[in-house]
Scaffold this active site. Structure first.
Site, PDB file in Angstrom:
ATOM      1  N   CYS A   2       0.901  -1.160   0.042  1.00  0.00           N
ATOM      2  CA  CYS A   2      -0.093  -0.033   0.015  1.00  0.00           C
ATOM      3  C   CYS A   2       0.883   1.059   0.050  1.00  0.00           C
ATOM      4  O   CYS A   2       1.986   1.215   0.615  1.00  0.00           O
ATOM      5  CB  CYS A   2      -0.753   0.067   1.163  1.00  0.00           C
ATOM      6  N   ARG A  27       3.818  -0.319  -4.784  1.00  0.00           N
ATOM      7  CA  ARG A  27       3.491  -0.706  -3.368  1.00  0.00           C
ATOM      8  C   ARG A  27       2.188  -1.361  -3.411  1.00  0.00           C
ATOM      9  O   ARG A  27       1.880  -1.974  -2.273  1.00  0.00           O
ATOM     10  CB  ARG A  27       3.468   0.176  -2.535  1.00  0.00           C
ATOM     11  N   TRP A  75      -2.588  -2.612  -1.527  1.00  0.00           N
ATOM     12  CA  TRP A  75      -2.435  -4.048  -1.761  1.00  0.00           C
ATOM     13  C   TRP A  75      -3.343  -4.659  -0.915  1.00  0.00           C
ATOM     14  O   TRP A  75      -3.015  -4.637   0.484  1.00  0.00           O
ATOM     15  CB  TRP A  75      -1.287  -4.433  -1.680  1.00  0.00           C
ATOM     16  N   ASN A 101      -1.515   2.208   5.599  1.00  0.00           N
ATOM     17  CA  ASN A 101      -0.663   1.221   5.252  1.00  0.00           C
ATOM     18  C   ASN A 101      -0.152   0.388   6.489  1.00  0.00           C
ATOM     19  O   ASN A 101       0.142   1.122   7.278  1.00  0.00           O
ATOM     20  CB  ASN A 101       0.393   1.811   4.477  1.00  0.00           C
ATOM     21  N   GLY A 102      -0.512  -0.946   5.971  1.00  0.00           N
ATOM     22  CA  GLY A 102      -0.117  -1.723   7.383  1.00  0.00           C
ATOM     23  C   GLY A 102      -1.172  -2.765   7.651  1.00  0.00           C
ATOM     24  O   GLY A 102      -2.444  -2.830   7.019  1.00  0.00           O
ATOM     25  N   GLU A 492      17.922 -17.099  -7.816  1.00  0.00           N
ATOM     26  CA  GLU A 492      17.353 -15.920  -8.264  1.00  0.00           C
ATOM     27  C   GLU A 492      16.786 -16.067  -9.818  1.00  0.00           C
ATOM     28  O   GLU A 492      15.603 -15.217  -9.950  1.00  0.00           O
ATOM     29  CB  GLU A 492      18.412 -14.809  -8.094  1.00  0.00           C
ATOM     30  N   LYS A 496      12.919 -14.875 -10.444  1.00  0.00           N
ATOM     31  CA  LYS A 496      12.418 -13.799 -11.297  1.00  0.00           C
ATOM     32  C   LYS A 496      11.317 -14.139 -12.284  1.00  0.00           C
ATOM     33  O   LYS A 496      10.436 -13.686 -12.632  1.00  0.00           O
ATOM     34  CB  LYS A 496      13.830 -13.277 -12.189  1.00  0.00           C
ATOM     35  N   GLU A 499       8.102 -14.865 -10.700  1.00  0.00           N
ATOM     36  CA  GLU A 499       7.117 -13.760 -10.355  1.00  0.00           C
ATOM     37  C   GLU A 499       6.763 -12.684 -11.248  1.00  0.00           C
ATOM     38  O   GLU A 499       5.788 -12.280 -10.782  1.00  0.00           O
ATOM     39  CB  GLU A 499       7.987 -13.019  -9.141  1.00  0.00           C
ATOM     40  N   HIS A 515      17.963 -37.127  -7.435  1.00  0.00           N
ATOM     41  CA  HIS A 515      17.243 -37.679  -6.011  1.00  0.00           C
ATOM     42  C   HIS A 515      15.785 -37.372  -5.956  1.00  0.00           C
ATOM     43  O   HIS A 515      15.018 -37.257  -5.071  1.00  0.00           O
ATOM     44  CB  HIS A 515      17.908 -37.144  -4.817  1.00  0.00           C
ATOM     45  N   LYS A 614       6.145  -4.429  -3.706  1.00  0.00           N
ATOM     46  CA  LYS A 614       7.622  -4.216  -3.488  1.00  0.00           C
ATOM     47  C   LYS A 614       8.033  -4.249  -1.970  1.00  0.00           C
ATOM     48  O   LYS A 614       9.004  -4.789  -1.692  1.00  0.00           O
ATOM     49  CB  LYS A 614       8.207  -2.862  -4.132  1.00  0.00           C
TER      50      LYS A 614
HETATM   51  C1  F6R Z   1      11.734 -10.474  -5.685  1.00  0.00           C
HETATM   52  C2  F6R Z   1      11.658  -9.459  -4.577  1.00  0.00           C
HETATM   53  C3  F6R Z   1      11.148  -9.895  -3.173  1.00  0.00           C
HETATM   54  C4  F6R Z   1      12.171  -8.959  -2.173  1.00  0.00           C
HETATM   55  C5  F6R Z   1      11.861  -9.502  -0.795  1.00  0.00           C
HETATM   56  C6  F6R Z   1      12.576  -8.767   0.313  1.00  0.00           C
HETATM   57  O1  F6R Z   1      12.062  -9.704  -6.863  1.00  0.00           O
HETATM   58  O2  F6R Z   1      11.825  -8.257  -4.707  1.00  0.00           O
HETATM   59  O3  F6R Z   1      11.415 -11.386  -3.239  1.00  0.00           O
HETATM   60  O4  F6R Z   1      13.453  -9.387  -2.496  1.00  0.00           O
HETATM   61  O5  F6R Z   1      10.401  -9.203  -0.838  1.00  0.00           O
HETATM   62  O6  F6R Z   1      12.530  -7.386   0.067  1.00  0.00           O
HETATM   63  P1  F6R Z   1      13.486  -6.323   0.731  1.00  0.00           P
HETATM   64  O7  F6R Z   1      14.920  -6.738   0.371  1.00  0.00           O
HETATM   65  O8  F6R Z   1      13.166  -5.122   0.658  1.00  0.00           O
HETATM   66  O9  F6R Z   1      13.748  -6.981   2.270  1.00  0.00           O
END
Ligand code: F6R
Length: 619
Positions: A2, A27, A75, A101-102, A492, A496, A499, A515, A614
Site C-alpha cells: 500500500c 507498493r 495491496w 498502510n499496514g 534468483e 525472477k 514472479e 534424487h 515491492k
Molecule cells: C523479488 C523481490 C522480493 C524481495 C523481498 C525482500 O524480486 O523483490 O523477493 O527481495 O520481498 O525485500 P527487501 O529486500 O526489501 O527486504
C-alpha cells in the site's frame, strides 16, 4: 505494501496525489482512491477498483478541487480489492477520513466495540476502525460541534494508543482543511518539506518532484502538517525536533525515460549502480573501508558465527554471502529466511553477528528478526538501499547499496549491488581476521571493480537472450540448476521468472536432481543451468546431460570461449570470464533479462506482477 500520499499547499491536491500515487504504485495496485478537502470545506472522495489508470479516468470524469487531500494505492489484506474496500475510509459523521498502510491486528475486537456503541461500518477492512475510533475519542475530548485542532490531535493520539500492529497513516478532518495528520509505527512514512507546501508519502520517489528535503517520521511519532509548517510530536504530545534529510536522488531516477519498463531500465542501470556501491571501498594502502559497520577490529576477530537473515531476492544475496564469508573469513555462517528466523531457536551470543539484508529496509519479517537478535544481545549489521529506512535506525551498523530508487517490483539492481556489498564485507572480515593474504584481497577487489564493465558487455549484446526466451513459449514449468555459488544464482533466476511471467520455475542444486526432481523432466519442462567456469563445471554438464537424456530442452549460461557448450544445449548465453566466487553478478544479469523477455512475450507487465508489492510490511 500500500502506498499513501498526503498534500497540503498551493497546488491542486488531486494532481499532486495522483502523481505521488503513480510513483508509489509499485507498493500495491489493486484499488486506489483519494479525498480532497474542497473550498466549502467538503470532503470529496473518489475511489475505484483496479490500477491507478481507473482512478485517473474517474477524476477526469468527476474532477475535484481543493488544496489539501490524501490518497492511497492498495495491496489488499482484509477484504477483497473492490471499490468499497478501497481507501480512504470515513467515520460515521463523514468528517474524519483516513488512509492506512499496514495491518491493525486487533481490528476485529475494536470493530465489535465500536459497532456495539453505534458505529456503522461499510467496508471489510481493518483500516476503517481507525476513522471510527478517532470519531469516538473526539466525541470524548471535545465539544462535538467545535473541536479544535488540538482536540483532533489528541483524539488521533488516543486512537493510535489503542492500535496493535503496523500503521502508516494520513488523516484529515473536514473542518480543518489547512491541516493533515501523519503517524507511523512499523510501516514507512516520510514528509517532503517544500516551500509553502508539504507532502506526506510512503516513500521518497513520491515527493521528489516538489522537494529534496525530507522529514523521516519515526515509530511512535505523529506530525501535524500545515502548508508552511510541520510539527512532530511523541504520543504524549510533546514536541520533538524533526529529523531533516537531504535526498540526493534525481527525479529522473524515478522515471522510465527511454525504456519501456522500469525493470528493463533498472537492469541496464546495473553497471552504474555497482560502480557507485564499490566506490571508495579500498584505500590506497589496501585497507577495505567499511567504517559504517561500527565494529572494532577486535570485535571482528572475536566473532564465532554469522547469521544472515533476509527474504526473497535478498535471501539469495545472503546465500552468496555465506559462501564468500565461509571461504574467505573462515567463519561459520547460517542463512535463514527472516520469516523462519524469529520463530526458530538461533544460537546467539555476544560473538554472533547478524547481517540483515533488505533493499527496502522495511520488510516486516526481516525487521522482526532484527528485534529478536537485539533481544538476544547480538550485534546487527543492515544492508539496505534506502536512506532513513527502518533498518537504518534499528541496526548497529549499516552498509548502503547505492542502486538508486528501484521501482520495478522485481528486484534487479538492488540484488547485484547487494552481492557487491556482501563481497566487500566478506573481504573485510577476512582482512581483519587475517584469513586471506593481503595480495589476494587486493587482487579480488581489483577484479570485483572490473565486474561493472563485464556487466556492461553482457548488456551490450542480448540477442542470444532474446532468442532463448522462445524456449518458454507455451510452457507451464521449468527447472533452474547450478552448483556451488551457481545455486543461489539459479534460485534468483527461477524467482525472477516465476514472479513476473507466472511460469512455475524451481531451482535445484544440479547434483540433487537425480534424487527426485528429474522425474519432472519432459520436453515441455525447459532446463536452465548456470554452467560458467567453476570447480564443478564438468559435474554440472553431466547433470544437464542427464536431463537431456530425458528430452529436456536446455539453456546454458556459460563462459565466453567455452567451445563445447554449443553442442550440449539448445541455447547458450555466454558471459565474460570471471573468477568463480565473483561470477554471480555477471551470470545473473542474463537470467534477469530472460525473465523480462519471456514476460513481455506473454503479454504480462514485468513492473507490476499480480499479487505482489515491492515493500512487504505484513508478516
Ligand atoms: C523479488 C523481490 C522480493 C524481495 C523481498 C525482500 O524480486 O523483490 O523477493 O527481495 O520481498 O525485500 P527487501 O529486500 O526489501 O527486504
Amino acid at each position: 505494501m500500500c502506498g499513501i500520499v498526503g498534500y497540503i499547499g498551493p497546488r491542486q491536491a488531486a494532481d499532486v496525489l495522483l502523481s505521488g500515487l503513480a510513483r508509489l504504485e509499485y507498493r500495491g495496485y489493486d484499488s486506489a482512491g483519494i479525498v480532497v478537502n474542497g473550498e466549502q470545506p467538503d470532503l470529496e472522495v473518489r475511489k475505484t477498483e483496479g490500477k491507478l489508470a481507473n482512478l485517473r479516468q474517474l477524476l477526469a470524469d468527476r474532477p475535484v478541487q481543493g488544496k489539501s487531500g490524501i490518497g492511497h494505492t492498495r495491496w489488499a489484506t482484509h477484504g477483497p480489492p473492490n471499490e468499497v474496500n478501497a481507501h480512504p475510509h470515513l467515520d460515521c459523521s463523514g468528517k474524519i477520513v483516513v488512509v492506512h498502510n499496514g495491518i491493525i491486528e486487533n481490528f476485529a475486537q475494536l470493530r465489535t466495540q465500536l459497532v456495539s456503541s453505534g458505529h456503522r461500518f461499510v467496508s471489510d477492512t481493518d483500516s476503517e476502525v481507525i476513522a471510527h475510533l478517532i470519531e469516538h475519542y473526539l466525541h470524548h475530548v471535545a465539544d462535538q460541534d467545535r473541536p479544535s485542532e488540538r482536540d483532533f490531535l489528541q483524539a488521533v493520539t488516543q486512537t493510535i494508543m489503542r492500535l496493535e500492529g503496523a500503521y502508516a497513516l494520513a488523516i484529515m478532518h473536514r473542518d480543518f482543511p489547512d491541516m493533515l495528520v501523519a503517524a507511523r509505527k512499523d510501516s514507512p512514512l516520510i514528509i517532503g518539506h517544500g516551500v509553502g507546501e508539504n507532502i506526506i508519502a510512503s516513500d521518497i520517489p513520491a515527493v521528489l518532484e516538489y522537494t529534496h528535503e525530507v522529514v523521516v517520521l519515526h515509530d511512535g511519532e505523529l506530525a501535524l502538517v500545515h502548508a508552511d509548517d510541520l510539527e512532530v510530536f511523541n504520543l504524549s504530545l510533546e514536541r520533538l525536533e524533526p529529523e531533516l534529510m537531504d535526498i540526493e536522488w534525481d527525479l529522473a531516477d524515478t522515471e522510465k525515460g527511454e525504456y519501456e519498463d522500469f525493470m528493463l531500465k533498472e537492469i541496464y542501470e546495473q553497471p552504474r549502480a555497482l560502480r557507485d556501491t564499490l566506490r571508495g571501498r579500498m584505500a590506497d594502502d589496501g585497507t577495505l573501508q567499511l567504517s559504517e559497520l561500527a565494529m572494532s577490529d577486535d570485535e571482528i576477530r572475536e566473532l564465532r558465527h554469522v547469521y544472515l537473515i533476509a527474504c526473497g531476492t535478498s535471501y539469495h544475496a545472503g546465500r552468496i554471502a555465506k559462501i564468500l564469508i565461509e571461504r574467505w573469513a573462515q567463519l561459520s555462517v547460517d542463512v535463514v529466511a527472516s520469516s523462519e528466523f524469529r520463530y526458530g531457536s538461533p544460537l546467539i551470543d555476544e560473538h554472533t553477528l547478524i547481517v540483515a539484508i533488505t533493499q527496502s529496509g522495511e520488510t516486516t519479517d526481516t525487521m522482526a528478526g532484527v528485534t529478536e537478535a537485539h533481544l538476544k544481545r547480538a550485534r546487527v549489521i543492515g544492508i539496505t538501499n534506502v536512506l532513513g529506512s527502518r533498518i537504518t535506525r534499528e541496526a548497529d551498523g549499516i552498509l548502503y547499496t547505492v542502486a538508486g530508487p528501484e521501482i520495478g517490483v522485481a528486484a534487479t539492481k538492488t540484488f547485484t549491488t547487494q552481492i557487491a556489498a556482501v563481497t566487500v564485507l566478506a573481504l573485510k572480515l577476512a582482512q581483519v581476521r587475517g584469513t586471506l593474504p593481503q595480495a589476494e584481497i587486493e587482487a579480488l577487489f581489483a577484479e570485483l571493480s572490473r565486474v561493472p564493465d563485464l556487466v556492461e558487455r553482457v548488456l551490450a549484446d542480448t540477442d542470444a537472450i532474446v532468442a532463448a526466451a522462445a524456449l518458454f513459449e507455451g510452457v507451464d514449468s521449468s527447472l533452474f540448476l547450478g552448483r556451488g555459488i551457481g545455486v543461489p544464482v539459479a534460485m534468483e533466476g527461477a524467482l525472477k521468472l516465476k514472479e513476473i511471467s507466472y511460469i512455475h520455475a524451481e531451482a535445484y542444486p544440479a547434483g540433487e536432481m537425480k534424487h527426485g526432481p528429474i522425474a519432472l523432466i519432459t520436453s515441455r519442462v525447459p532446463v536452465v543451468a548456470v554452467a560458467t567456469s567453476s570447480a564443478t563445471h564438468e559435474k554440472v554438464l553431466s547433470n544437464v546431460a542427464e536431463t537431456q537424456a530425458r528430452d529436456a530442452r536446455v539453456l546454458l549460461v556459460g563462459t565466453q570461449g567455452d567451445q563445447k557448450l554449443a553442442a550440449l544445449a539448445d541455447h547458450v548465453i555466454y558471459v565474460p570470464e570471471v573468477s568463480e566466487l565473483l561470477s554471480p553478478i555477471v551470470s545473473v544479469v542474463p537470467l534477469q533479462l530472460l525473465a523480462y523477455h519471456v514476460t513481455k512475450a506473454r503479454g504480462c507487465n514485468p513492473d507490476m506482477p499480480r499479487n505482489l508489492a515491492k515493500s512487504v510490511t505484513v508478516e
